[in-house]
Design a protein around this motif. Structure first.
Motif, short mmCIF file in Angstrom:
data_model
loop_
_atom_site.label_atom_id
_atom_site.label_comp_id
_atom_site.label_asym_id
_atom_site.label_seq_id
_atom_site.Cartn_x
_atom_site.Cartn_y
_atom_site.Cartn_z
N SER A 40 27.46 45.86 44.24
CA SER A 40 27.19 46.64 45.45
C SER A 40 26.33 45.88 46.45
O SER A 40 26.37 46.16 47.65
CB SER A 40 26.50 47.95 45.10
OG SER A 40 27.22 48.63 44.12
N VAL A 208 40.45 46.36 30.36
CA VAL A 208 41.40 45.64 31.20
C VAL A 208 40.64 44.76 32.18
O VAL A 208 39.83 45.26 32.97
CB VAL A 208 42.28 46.63 32.00
CG1 VAL A 208 43.35 45.88 32.79
CG2 VAL A 208 42.92 47.66 31.08
N ASP A 209 40.87 43.45 32.11
CA ASP A 209 40.22 42.54 33.06
C ASP A 209 40.97 41.20 33.05
O ASP A 209 41.37 40.73 31.98
CB ASP A 209 38.74 42.31 32.68
CG ASP A 209 37.91 41.81 33.87
OD1 ASP A 209 37.06 42.57 34.37
OD2 ASP A 209 38.13 40.65 34.30
N THR A 211 39.72 38.28 33.61
CA THR A 211 38.88 37.17 33.18
C THR A 211 38.71 37.18 31.66
O THR A 211 38.21 38.17 31.10
CB THR A 211 37.49 37.26 33.85
OG1 THR A 211 37.69 37.43 35.24
CG2 THR A 211 36.65 36.04 33.59
N PRO A 229 45.66 41.87 32.97
CA PRO A 229 46.62 42.35 33.97
C PRO A 229 47.53 41.24 34.49
O PRO A 229 48.56 41.54 35.11
CB PRO A 229 45.73 42.91 35.09
CG PRO A 229 44.36 42.39 34.84
CD PRO A 229 44.26 42.01 33.40
N VAL A 254 36.74 48.74 39.64
CA VAL A 254 36.88 47.53 40.46
C VAL A 254 36.61 47.84 41.93
O VAL A 254 35.90 47.11 42.63
CB VAL A 254 38.29 46.91 40.32
CG1 VAL A 254 38.36 45.56 41.04
CG2 VAL A 254 38.70 46.76 38.86
N ARG A 256 39.37 48.72 44.04
CA ARG A 256 40.57 48.39 44.81
C ARG A 256 41.62 49.48 44.61
O ARG A 256 41.69 50.10 43.55
CB ARG A 256 41.16 47.06 44.35
CG ARG A 256 40.23 45.91 44.66
CD ARG A 256 40.99 44.59 44.58
NE ARG A 256 40.04 43.52 44.37
CZ ARG A 256 40.19 42.58 43.47
NH1 ARG A 256 41.27 42.54 42.71
NH2 ARG A 256 39.26 41.65 43.32
N LEU A 347 28.48 35.66 40.58
CA LEU A 347 29.01 37.00 40.27
C LEU A 347 30.46 37.09 40.75
O LEU A 347 31.34 37.57 40.03
CB LEU A 347 28.15 38.09 40.92
CG LEU A 347 28.60 39.54 40.71
CD1 LEU A 347 28.65 39.90 39.23
CD2 LEU A 347 27.68 40.52 41.43
N1 APR Z 1 42.36 44.68 36.94
C1 APR Z 1 41.26 44.80 36.16
N2 APR Z 1 40.07 44.22 36.45
C2 APR Z 1 39.97 43.51 37.58
C3 APR Z 1 41.08 43.34 38.44
C4 APR Z 1 42.32 43.96 38.08
N3 APR Z 1 43.41 43.87 38.85
N4 APR Z 1 40.67 42.56 39.47
C5 APR Z 1 39.37 42.26 39.25
N5 APR Z 1 38.95 42.82 38.10
C6 APR Z 1 37.63 42.73 37.45
C7 APR Z 1 36.86 41.44 37.71
O1 APR Z 1 37.34 40.38 36.92
C8 APR Z 1 35.44 41.86 37.31
O2 APR Z 1 35.18 41.59 35.94
O3 APR Z 1 36.75 43.72 37.93
C9 APR Z 1 35.43 43.36 37.54
C10 APR Z 1 34.43 43.79 38.62
O4 APR Z 1 33.17 43.55 38.10
P1 APR Z 1 31.89 43.03 38.93
O5 APR Z 1 32.32 42.18 40.06
O6 APR Z 1 30.90 42.52 37.94
O7 APR Z 1 31.36 44.41 39.58
P2 APR Z 1 30.43 45.56 38.94
O8 APR Z 1 29.02 45.29 39.30
O9 APR Z 1 30.79 45.78 37.52
O10 APR Z 1 30.92 46.80 39.82
C11 APR Z 1 32.25 47.27 39.74
O11 APR Z 1 31.67 49.36 40.73
O12 APR Z 1 29.58 49.84 41.53
C12 APR Z 1 30.85 49.47 41.88
O13 APR Z 1 30.59 48.09 43.88
C13 APR Z 1 30.87 48.09 42.52
O14 APR Z 1 33.13 48.37 43.13
C14 APR Z 1 32.27 47.70 42.25
C15 APR Z 1 32.51 48.24 40.84
#
Ligand code: APR
Ligand code: ZN
Length: 359
Positions: A40, A208-209, A211, A229, A254, A256, A347
């Motif tokens: 955030s 699901v991620d 990475t 994915p 995520v 999105r 990050l």
């Molecule tokens: N499918 C699954 N995971 C995905 C995809 C996808 N298509 N694309 C990206 N990701 C993963 C990334 O690899 C990453 O591990 O989503 C994760 C997002 O994690 P961070 O960037 O660490 O964010 P985080 O602090 O966990 O917050 C996640 O919640 O609070 C909100 O603003 C924040 O929208 C963000 C979400």
């Protein structure tokens, strides 16, 4: 004091010497011990949160009270506190109905001038906190006293990532024992969510991620299965793992719209979709309406994991102290205030679960 200041969209983050404003009658001053680096903060830098500029970034924080305004009740110098993203005023429509995470006073504590730059410009603090600074001058209603000997780095994470993630499982969705869960997005918030689902007694937790590192860490935090994915549509892979049905609870973590759709399609008939990620301000959710009706799926937003901070922060501190929630394992990187730009890059590069700035 030294603070990380955002001057405007697209401008680099600056570590500057600023002068804190004196606290008002309802304010406190907190010496910051640790501040988590959360996605955030990046959303803020990108303009998703509509922050006023200049502002001190940072909002996931633990510290010690060093000064208390004349009208502040319930807090004393020396108290350990965790910063809350909402004020829990105890008097508004929402607070009186057990929904203090939606407290109506949320906007009144934001946008207040909390420091001055060397040239005299007013500086606000992100979400009324401004954690990337040696001190916070803040509304006392954003401070939650905790009784804990845990390291400040772990307490800081409770203020945003742990509450948002684990709270979404425990309090927004109220995940039932024996149920099936998919967590789409396994960053700091998703990993906390996986642990929340584990604590709730979920039988299957599908992480699901894209990475590999995030999927690996998920298994340590309680995931039973992982999905990449990149190997095919998320929902199809989730259904393959659940007898073709889909999961009881599908969490989007995520921010999105594609992953909201993935979550919707991953939920079983009669299942629940919980959105946790922060979308861009202009995003719209576009879902097949007949499925909404025919398959009786529900979709619900989760803000701050529906956490009632006055009691919830202590619940998490106690779960950590009891060894039931692994906060230390979430911390993969440590930084000084001057390393923040690198912390954001790392990050975004996917190398980090949670980075913490210590003072
Ligand atoms: N499918 C699954 N995971 C995905 C995809 C996808 N298509 N694309 C990206 N990701 C993963 C990334 O690899 C990453 O591990 O989503 C994760 C997002 O994690 P961070 O960037 O660490 O964010 P985080 O602090 O966990 O917050 C996640 O919640 O609070 C909100 O603003 C924040 O929208 C963000 C979400
Ligand atoms: Zn956060």
């Amino acid at each position: 004091m030294q603070a990380a200041i955002m001057h405007g969209l697209g401008l680099p983050l600056d570590i500057e010497d600023v002068t804190p404003e004196p606290p008002g009658a309802n304010d406190i001053v907190v010496s910051v011990e640790a501040a988590g680096v959360c996605h955030s903060d990046i959303s803020g830098l990108r303009g998703y949160l509509g922050l006023e500029n200049p502002t001190i970034l940072g909002h996931e924080v633990a510290g010690v009270v060093t000064e208390v305004g004349a009208d502040v009740r319930g807090l004393r110098v020396g108290d350990r506190i965790i910063g809350s993203l909402v004020p829990h005023c105890k008097q508004c429509f929402w607070c009186l109905r057990g929904q203090s995470h939606l407290c109506a006073e949320t906007w009144s504590v934001r946008g207040v001038t909390r420091a001055r730059t060397a040239s005299g410009d007013a500086v606000t603090s992100m979400l009324g906190l401004g954690a990337f600074a040696e001190q916070m001058v803040m509304d006392s209603r954003l401070a939650v006293k905790v009784d804990s000997d845990l390291p400040a780095e772990q307490l800081a994470l409770i203020g945003c990532g742990i509450s948002t993630g684990a709270g979404a499982a425990l309090w927004t969705a109220k995940v039932q024992p024996g149920s099936t869960v998919a967590v789409i997005g396994c960053g700091g918030v998703g990993q906390s969510l996986i642990q929340g689902a584990r604590i709730a007694g979920a039988a299957r937790i599908i992480a699901v991620d894209p990475t590999p590192f995030k999927r690996e860490v998920s298994l340590r935090n309680g995931a039973t299965d992982t999905v990449d994915p990149g190997q095919g549509p998320t929902a199809e892979q989730v259904k393959d793992l659940t007898s073709g049905r889909g999961v009881d609870y599908a969490f989007e973590v995520v921010g999105r719209m594609q992953t909201v759709t993935d979550a919707y399609e991953s939920a079983r008939r009669g299942g629940e979709v919980i959105t946790v990620g922060i979308p861009s301000p202009d995003a719209r959710i576009d879902l097949p309406a007949t499925d909404f009706f025919r398959a009786e799926k529900s979709i619900v937003g989760s803000y701050y994991g529906s956490t009632q901070v006055a009691s919830g922060f202590q619940v998490f501190a106690d779960l950590i102290a009891a060894g039931r929630f692994d906060a230390e394992g979430l911390i993969t990187h440590r930084y000084g205030l001057g390393d923040l730009a690198r912390a954001f890059d790392e990050l975004e590069a996917g190398e980090v679960i949670r980075g913490v700035v210590t003072f």
